[in-house]
Scaffold this motif. Structure first.
Motif, PDB file in Angstrom:
ATOM      1  N   ASP A  66      -2.042 -14.541  37.572  1.00  0.00           N
ATOM      2  CA  ASP A  66      -3.388 -14.717  38.153  1.00  0.00           C
ATOM      3  C   ASP A  66      -4.035 -16.000  37.645  1.00  0.00           C
ATOM      4  O   ASP A  66      -4.710 -16.722  38.414  1.00  0.00           O
ATOM      5  N   ALA A  67      -3.875 -16.298  36.331  1.00  0.00           N
ATOM      6  CA  ALA A  67      -4.451 -17.530  35.788  1.00  0.00           C
ATOM      7  C   ALA A  67      -3.826 -18.756  36.443  1.00  0.00           C
ATOM      8  O   ALA A  67      -4.527 -19.699  36.854  1.00  0.00           O
ATOM      9  N   VAL A  68      -2.519 -18.745  36.533  1.00  0.00           N
ATOM     10  CA  VAL A  68      -1.844 -19.880  37.177  1.00  0.00           C
ATOM     11  C   VAL A  68      -2.269 -19.991  38.628  1.00  0.00           C
ATOM     12  O   VAL A  68      -2.504 -21.087  39.155  1.00  0.00           O
ATOM     13  N   ARG A  69      -2.418 -18.837  39.287  1.00  0.00           N
ATOM     14  CA  ARG A  69      -2.804 -18.845  40.694  1.00  0.00           C
ATOM     15  C   ARG A  69      -4.232 -19.373  40.858  1.00  0.00           C
ATOM     16  O   ARG A  69      -4.527 -20.115  41.796  1.00  0.00           O
ATOM     17  N   ALA A  70      -5.151 -19.004  39.900  1.00  0.00           N
ATOM     18  CA  ALA A  70      -6.528 -19.480  39.982  1.00  0.00           C
ATOM     19  C   ALA A  70      -6.590 -20.993  39.781  1.00  0.00           C
ATOM     20  O   ALA A  70      -7.317 -21.698  40.491  1.00  0.00           O
ATOM     21  N   GLN A  71      -5.840 -21.483  38.786  1.00  0.00           N
ATOM     22  CA  GLN A  71      -5.825 -22.926  38.568  1.00  0.00           C
ATOM     23  C   GLN A  71      -5.278 -23.660  39.796  1.00  0.00           C
ATOM     24  O   GLN A  71      -5.821 -24.679  40.226  1.00  0.00           O
ATOM     25  N   ALA A  72      -4.208 -23.145  40.328  1.00  0.00           N
ATOM     26  CA  ALA A  72      -3.625 -23.785  41.508  1.00  0.00           C
ATOM     27  C   ALA A  72      -4.584 -23.730  42.692  1.00  0.00           C
ATOM     28  O   ALA A  72      -4.709 -24.695  43.456  1.00  0.00           O
ATOM     29  N   GLU A  73      -5.290 -22.590  42.829  1.00  0.00           N
ATOM     30  CA  GLU A  73      -6.237 -22.455  43.942  1.00  0.00           C
ATOM     31  C   GLU A  73      -7.402 -23.436  43.784  1.00  0.00           C
ATOM     32  O   GLU A  73      -7.857 -24.047  44.760  1.00  0.00           O
ATOM     33  N   ALA A  74      -7.891 -23.619  42.506  1.00  0.00           N
ATOM     34  CA  ALA A  74      -8.983 -24.556  42.273  1.00  0.00           C
ATOM     35  C   ALA A  74      -8.542 -25.987  42.572  1.00  0.00           C
ATOM     36  O   ALA A  74      -9.258 -26.755  43.231  1.00  0.00           O
ATOM     37  N   ALA A  75      -7.349 -26.344  42.075  1.00  0.00           N
ATOM     38  CA  ALA A  75      -6.856 -27.697  42.348  1.00  0.00           C
ATOM     39  C   ALA A  75      -6.667 -27.905  43.845  1.00  0.00           C
ATOM     40  O   ALA A  75      -6.997 -28.971  44.396  1.00  0.00           O
ATOM     41  N   ARG A  76      -6.156 -26.894  44.508  1.00  0.00           N
ATOM     42  CA  ARG A  76      -5.948 -27.031  45.946  1.00  0.00           C
ATOM     43  C   ARG A  76      -7.274 -27.156  46.674  1.00  0.00           C
ATOM     44  O   ARG A  76      -7.408 -27.927  47.631  1.00  0.00           O
ATOM     45  N   SER A  77      -8.306 -26.396  46.210  1.00  0.00           N
ATOM     46  CA  SER A  77      -9.625 -26.479  46.843  1.00  0.00           C
ATOM     47  C   SER A  77     -10.222 -27.876  46.668  1.00  0.00           C
ATOM     48  O   SER A  77     -10.816 -28.435  47.603  1.00  0.00           O
ATOM     49  N   VAL A  78     -10.075 -28.451  45.453  1.00  0.00           N
ATOM     50  CA  VAL A  78     -10.604 -29.795  45.214  1.00  0.00           C
ATOM     51  C   VAL A  78      -9.895 -30.808  46.113  1.00  0.00           C
ATOM     52  O   VAL A  78     -10.533 -31.665  46.743  1.00  0.00           O
ATOM     53  N   LYS A  79      -8.591 -30.685  46.166  1.00  0.00           N
ATOM     54  CA  LYS A  79      -7.844 -31.608  47.016  1.00  0.00           C
ATOM     55  C   LYS A  79      -8.223 -31.450  48.473  1.00  0.00           C
ATOM     56  O   LYS A  79      -8.358 -32.430  49.218  1.00  0.00           O
ATOM     57  N   LEU A  80      -8.417 -30.201  48.884  1.00  0.00           N
ATOM     58  CA  LEU A  80      -8.801 -29.970  50.272  1.00  0.00           C
ATOM     59  C   LEU A  80     -10.181 -30.546  50.562  1.00  0.00           C
ATOM     60  O   LEU A  80     -10.423 -31.120  51.641  1.00  0.00           O
ATOM     61  N   ALA A  81     -11.134 -30.400  49.611  1.00  0.00           N
ATOM     62  CA  ALA A  81     -12.490 -30.943  49.803  1.00  0.00           C
ATOM     63  C   ALA A  81     -12.446 -32.465  49.893  1.00  0.00           C
ATOM     64  O   ALA A  81     -13.104 -33.078  50.753  1.00  0.00           O
ATOM     65  N   GLU A  82     -11.680 -33.078  48.966  1.00  0.00           N
ATOM     66  CA  GLU A  82     -11.582 -34.544  49.014  1.00  0.00           C
ATOM     67  C   GLU A  82     -10.950 -35.002  50.326  1.00  0.00           C
ATOM     68  O   GLU A  82     -11.410 -35.960  50.949  1.00  0.00           O
ATOM     69  N   ALA A  83      -9.902 -34.317  50.716  1.00  0.00           N
ATOM     70  CA  ALA A  83      -9.248 -34.695  51.968  1.00  0.00           C
ATOM     71  C   ALA A  83     -10.175 -34.494  53.150  1.00  0.00           C
ATOM     72  O   ALA A  83     -10.213 -35.314  54.087  1.00  0.00           O
TER      73      ALA A  83
END
Length: 384
Positions: free
Chosen positions: A248-265
């Protein structure tokens, strides 16, 4: 039985291949043999028909064993008449010349002779045999003794009879004795069945005990394995929870990074879309203005050309009309027509051009006559 037919006082006999016919006329043997066919007179003929085929004689009689037990014997004797002449001489085989039926009962006499002879030899052998031995070996013994006795009987060859075979089908005691004899065997069979039942029950009890012990051992082993299973399940649950938390921790970190990348994109894409939309709008505005200017210039040029064409056409039409009217007036003047009448006609023509459309006009003869007179320049009477 021979087939006899009548014809005008004569009789015709037709015998079968298995029937020996003897025909005597006035004490003299005229016909003798099997399957004959001949004519005869019934008043002078003496006919005999001896069957020469194999015949079965079934017999049933009672006998007594050496231990005074009554038994029933069922046997069959197969015989044939080997010498028809001797049999016809010893027994009455004569037939009626009109119907062909036996006048006596020769076959019943032969059956009685064979039955009594066979019964005599069967009684002799059974009287010296106990019941138990008779039931075991009596059939073969009786058959052999009856066959030998009938073969050695002197009266049978003297009558022309030959015994072909002897069969003994059954040798049975009385029903009460038979049931009594069956009782020991039935009791022995019942004892064997009871013994087998007891042994089967003992084996079943032993197997049930073994099955119960096996079930108890299986339950103990199952309980021990269930305990191990519970411990293993707890260990697995703890390990699964730890692994789940880490995942879950790894998934949350990955989800946050993906959200940031998606927002920037998404922001970069929005900026690019806005710039592209502004450029496209600017290009569309410039193109629309140029197109509008071109359309206005084209419309002005077209209007100018249309105005010029209309003015030129109107001028040409006016000149043509003026020339036509001048020519028309000149023609009328040359024709000597009054100028006032010509002007009136011209006025009428202009009036007719400006009038609305008239589909039909009714002109009476009086009006037409007056108009013609005026146009001709004479009085109405001259026109008439």
């Amino acid at each position: 039985m021979a087939d006899i037919t009548r014809r005008l006082g004569w009789r015709h006999l037709r015998g079968a291949p298995t029937a020996h016919i003897r025909h005597h006329r006035s004490g003299t043997l005229v016909h003798d043999g099997p399957g004959l066919s001949f004519w005869f007179r019934p008043l002078t003929a003496a006919l005999s028909e001896v069957p020469v085929d194999d015949r079965e004689l079934a017999m049933t009689f009672h006998a007594r064993t050496s231990d005074f037990q009554d038994v029933a014997v069922q046997a069959t004797v197969t015989y044939r008449i080997a010498d028809p002449a001797v049999a016809a001489a010893r027994l009455d085989f004569s037939i009626d010349p009109d119907t062909g039926a036996f006048r006596g009962t020769p076959l019943e006499q032969l059956g009685t002779l064979l039955t009594e002879t066979a019964q005599q030899h069967a009684l002799d052998v059974l009287a010296r045999t106990p019941l138990s031995a008779a039931l075991v070996d009596g059939v073969a013994a009786v058959r052999e003794r009856v066959a030998v006795g009938l073969g050695a009987e002197p009266r049978l060859p003297a009558t022309g009879i030959e015994v072909v075979a002897v069969r003994v089908m059954a040798l049975r005691p009385e029903p009460e004795v038979e049931r009594a004899l069956r009782t020991p065997a039935r009791e022995q069979i019942q004892q064997e069945a009871d013994r087998a039942t007891y042994e089967r029950r003992a084996v079943a009890v032993e197997r049930e005990r073994t099955i119960a012990e096996n079930e108890l051992a299986s339950r103990i082993e199952l309980a021990r394995r269930e305990e191990q299973l519970v411990e293993q399940r707890g260990t697995n649950a703890r390990r699964e929870a730890e692994e789940q938390a880490a995942a879950d921790a790894v998934r949350a970190q990955a989800e946050a990074a993906r959200s940031v990348k998606l927002a920037e994109a998404e922001a970069a894409r929005s900026v690019k879309l806005a710039e592209a939309e502004a450029a496209r709008t600017l290009k569309l505005t410039e193109a629309e203005a140029a197109r509008t200017l071109q359309l206005a210039e084209a419309e002005a040029a077209r209007a100018e050309r249309v105005a010029r064409a209309e003015a030129e056409g109107a001028r040409e039409v006016g000149e043509a009309r003026a020339q036509a009217q001048a020519a028309w007036l000149r023609v009328h003047a040359e024709a000597g027509i009054d100028g006032t009448a010509t002007l009136r006609a011209l006025t009428a023509t202009r009036l007719a051009e400006n009038l609305p459309r008239i589909d039909s006009v009714t002109v009476s003869p009086d009006v037409l006559t007056g108009l013609l007179a005026k146009l001709g320049g004479g009085p109405p009477e001259a026109a008439r």
